[in-house]
Scaffold this motif. Sequence first.
Motif, mmCIF file in Angstrom:
data_model
loop_
_atom_site.group_PDB
_atom_site.id
_atom_site.type_symbol
_atom_site.label_atom_id
_atom_site.label_comp_id
_atom_site.label_asym_id
_atom_site.label_seq_id
_atom_site.Cartn_x
_atom_site.Cartn_y
_atom_site.Cartn_z
ATOM 1 N N UNK A 84 2.137 -18.348 4.017
ATOM 2 C CA UNK A 84 2.882 -18.280 2.717
ATOM 3 C C UNK A 84 2.664 -19.605 1.437
ATOM 4 N N UNK A 85 2.436 -19.351 0.846
ATOM 5 C CA UNK A 85 2.287 -20.990 0.088
ATOM 6 C C UNK A 85 2.365 -21.694 -0.219
ATOM 7 N N UNK A 86 3.587 -21.641 -0.291
ATOM 8 C CA UNK A 86 5.020 -23.427 0.019
ATOM 9 C C UNK A 86 4.129 -23.307 1.031
ATOM 10 N N UNK A 87 3.987 -23.672 2.283
ATOM 11 C CA UNK A 87 3.119 -24.203 3.619
ATOM 12 C C UNK A 87 2.561 -25.082 2.973
ATOM 13 N N UNK B 177 -6.219 -18.219 0.332
ATOM 14 C CA UNK B 177 -6.922 -17.376 -0.544
ATOM 15 C C UNK B 177 -7.988 -16.856 -0.035
ATOM 16 N N UNK B 178 -8.665 -16.330 0.589
ATOM 17 C CA UNK B 178 -10.142 -15.839 0.829
ATOM 18 C C UNK B 178 -10.359 -15.535 -0.806
ATOM 19 N N UNK B 179 -10.031 -14.667 -1.576
ATOM 20 C CA UNK B 179 -9.855 -13.521 -2.374
ATOM 21 C C UNK B 179 -10.087 -14.473 -3.828
ATOM 22 N N UNK C 287 1.724 -5.646 3.779
ATOM 23 C CA UNK C 287 0.228 -6.419 3.328
ATOM 24 C C UNK C 287 -0.071 -7.225 2.219
ATOM 25 N N UNK C 288 0.158 -6.641 0.808
ATOM 26 C CA UNK C 288 -0.557 -6.402 -0.192
ATOM 27 C C UNK C 288 0.420 -4.951 -0.786
ATOM 28 N N UNK D 15 -4.179 -8.310 -4.903
ATOM 29 C CA UNK D 15 -4.461 -8.905 -3.546
ATOM 30 C C UNK D 15 -3.438 -10.080 -3.168
ATOM 31 N N UNK D 16 -2.160 -10.229 -2.791
ATOM 32 C CA UNK D 16 -1.807 -10.931 -2.590
ATOM 33 C C UNK D 16 -1.819 -12.214 -2.455
#
Length: 964
Positions: free
Chosen positions: A536-539, A567-569, A738-739, A744-745
């Motif tokens: 999760x982005x907030x983390x 976020x590897x992508x 997943x997405x 790509x989430x």
Amino acid sequence: MLAMDTGSRPGVCPERSLCGLRAGYAVRMPSGVHGRTPAGLLFGRAEELALVSGFLAGAAAGGGSLLIAGEPGAGKTALLGAASEAAEAAGALVLRAAGAEFEAGLAYASLNQVLLPLADSTGGLAETHREALRVAFGTHEGPPLDQFVVCNAVLALLRRAATPCPVLVAVDDAQWLDDASAGALGFVGRRLTGTRVGLLAMTRPRAGGALGRARLPAHELGPLASGAARDLLAARWPHLAAGVRTRLVEEAGGNPLALLELPAALTAGQRAGLQVLPPLLPLSERLQSSFTGRLTALPEACRQMLLMAVLEGEGDLDVLQSASGGHSVHDLAPAERAGLVAVRDDTRQVVFSQQLTRSAVMHLSTRHERHRAHLALAAALSGTPERRAWHLAQAATKPDEDVASLLESGVGRLVGRVDPSGAVTRLIRAAELSPQGPDRRRRLTQAAFIAASMAGELADVAGLLARSAATGEDSRPTPQAASTAAFLLLNDDADLDTVHHLLVNAIEACDGYDPADHALTSALFMLAMVCCYGNRGALWRPLRAALARFTPAPPADLALLSAVVPDPARAPADAVAQLDTAVAALWEETDPWRIRTVTLAASGLDRLTACRPTLWRLAHRAREAGAATVAAACLMYLCLDDYATGRWRELETVASECLSWCGSHGLQLYTMQVRYSEAMLAAARGDGQRVQDLTDEMVRWAMPRRACFVIDLAHHARALAALGDGGAEDAYQYLVDITRPGALEAYRRHAPWTCLDFVEAAVRAGHQAEAAAHARGLQRAGLASLSPRLALLANGAAGVAAEDLTVAAGLFERAVGMPGATRWPFDLARVQLAYGERLRRAHAASAGRVQLGSALRTFTLLRAEPWASRARKELRASGYSVTPVAATSAQPLTAREREIATLAAAGLTNKQIGERLFLSHRTVGAHLHRLFPKLGIATRAALRDALAPSTEGSLPGPPASQAT
């Protein structure tokens, strides 16, 4: 006295037919390594059992003697028991005796034991012999005995006893026979030919005495081989932790008694691997009695030098001589003659013959003797501060900050050598010597962190943290205390948000952000792990904010991890380039923390294969040191790469070992990712039930902890299983979790690796628009530029989604023709399968068969049956007759094929091979294409193992094993 009454002995009848024995009947010994004896199971003694069996058969037919020598605890008594049991079962009379140290001064005491069953059988002897025996055993008074007469009397009595049935004289602990008995038995043993009397005696090496001087046929009973030692330990102590078992096998040195008794002296926590084992293992009472006897007989000066050698630890003769005071290394001569140590002039070392002798020396020493020896060694080691600090710390009797600081200063080197046990031991001792509360707290906290994050000793960690808190200082959690508590909580039942909050509070409470502050960087690494599992982005935001506070710059590896892992992508190009530089530098890296940080960053962008040599090197060091957390982390990453690169046989072995480490130390974090590798393998091979069981376990663990990443992994494995089973809609629904289609989430870091599965599931389930949207999203994200494997998957996915055949063919050709595509055999075969299906449906059957045939060979070799079945059906539909291919058969190579295979295995490209052999690179490629199925492999990486002799049974490690 001295009579023969075999009729009263169960199982021995002088009237029963013993024709077989008289004819040299082969006495049946317990077979193999699992022969059962009164003492238990004989492991690894097949050779000795065969030797004794042959001896018994020969002695039953025509007499003989055999002296077997072995160290204390080597299994002499068990072997003698097996021989006696076998002889009695064959109808022989067994006369037993055992030497006893306290009876060694009593003449004929042991001979009395031997002949006691013949107490009333002297009537047929000559009067001279009868009288000699009576006087020898003290039942009659008489003039001093002629020993020659006594010896002849014993021989005559045994010959007479062997008339109705063979006789075996079985003597244990012959080193403690009294001189008179030993002399008589030695005399008899040399004269047994033609008597049907056998003398089998067990003694210690270099025991001397009259029996040893009789020069009887002898055999040395050596230590057990490593495999037999492990089998024996597992049979008696089946629930030992893997690292503990390895340590005990090493310490026991193949001694069966030690293998059986050492675990008994450990605590339950130590046996389970939850507590650190001491440097010198404690001895049980049986081991003490076996190993201290020879030490107590040594001169005082010799015992003091032995103690010095034990405490010094490395056997350095120069150090021992310098520290010896009034003694000398020459005082070790009695111990050397007794076989306890060897003094090597070439290496200038004292080497103990057995590790357990060291423990026995410590057991016999007093606290005052140890204190004095440590001080002497510290003075002799003034030029080596780290070793000097340890001896000063062991000699200290009150707090001493100087010594504590010296001791702490060497901890970093121990961590770098992957010796967490040594580091924790030193930190605990440094804490005990700390005069101030803050220093004591810091050292105990650091010890707890290393015990958790390297050794996996989770049971000890809570106690160390409690001791740290009990110092009464500031109760606010330090970054390292928070890191340690976080590791415990992550492997227990706490949810990720709670652990995240704990770490963020501790990090934000820091007064400064120094890149050299290892406690702070450790907390940030642990926070990154929490973020990885949370998805999760907030983390991630507090981590990035903390990195921004460092001056002049944050630690490079943590900054890199923060840039590429969430976020590897969308990883920045400069960060990807830095990652490649960092991965390349791992070849020479020894710091386990840096290796783990860079490997975590590499795992999301398909750089694990380049990390393999370093991971194996670190894993081997961790195995030897019992560093469970380090070993489990390395093996977990290797499992992920094994799946991707088709090393599926190795994956099964490595996963089993990794799970063993995790299970014995409660490392649930790593267990879940290994379960993912196992689930993907099961999905690829069509084992739906196993996929369900593994993913259910993952989801049950992840849901209450909000570990979204683990849930994504479980959904990916379920989707692959559904695709293989024809459940495209089910697969699509799992992947949508997943997405979303077309994107790509962000922060769903596993989404890029599902791209081919997503598009294929969407197309097969009738969601063509969603498939096309997703393919466009992959192109917008530039996924193919991030790694060769992602390029293979992304181009293959775009080919599946493309409606125009010409466009699709171009994308498929780009995917299957890219350099190095064979490194990912399953992924490549899936793209070839999709390409072949598309060509076949477009009535380009001939071209389709090339792709389908190649895919089928790979799937067959990998035993990926659902996918192989699809390929076979497509080939049949194209009018091609499919002949089943054996997955394990290997055919001979032609001379040219072997030459090309050898060069390819050495790492040369097709072009380089062609230049060397004057061939075109296309011809080289065609040869390789034909020889892969012959060798039973699917990847170029497996060539070296396929060409090498079999190493079945060896531990996995670089280079990779075969693909299946």
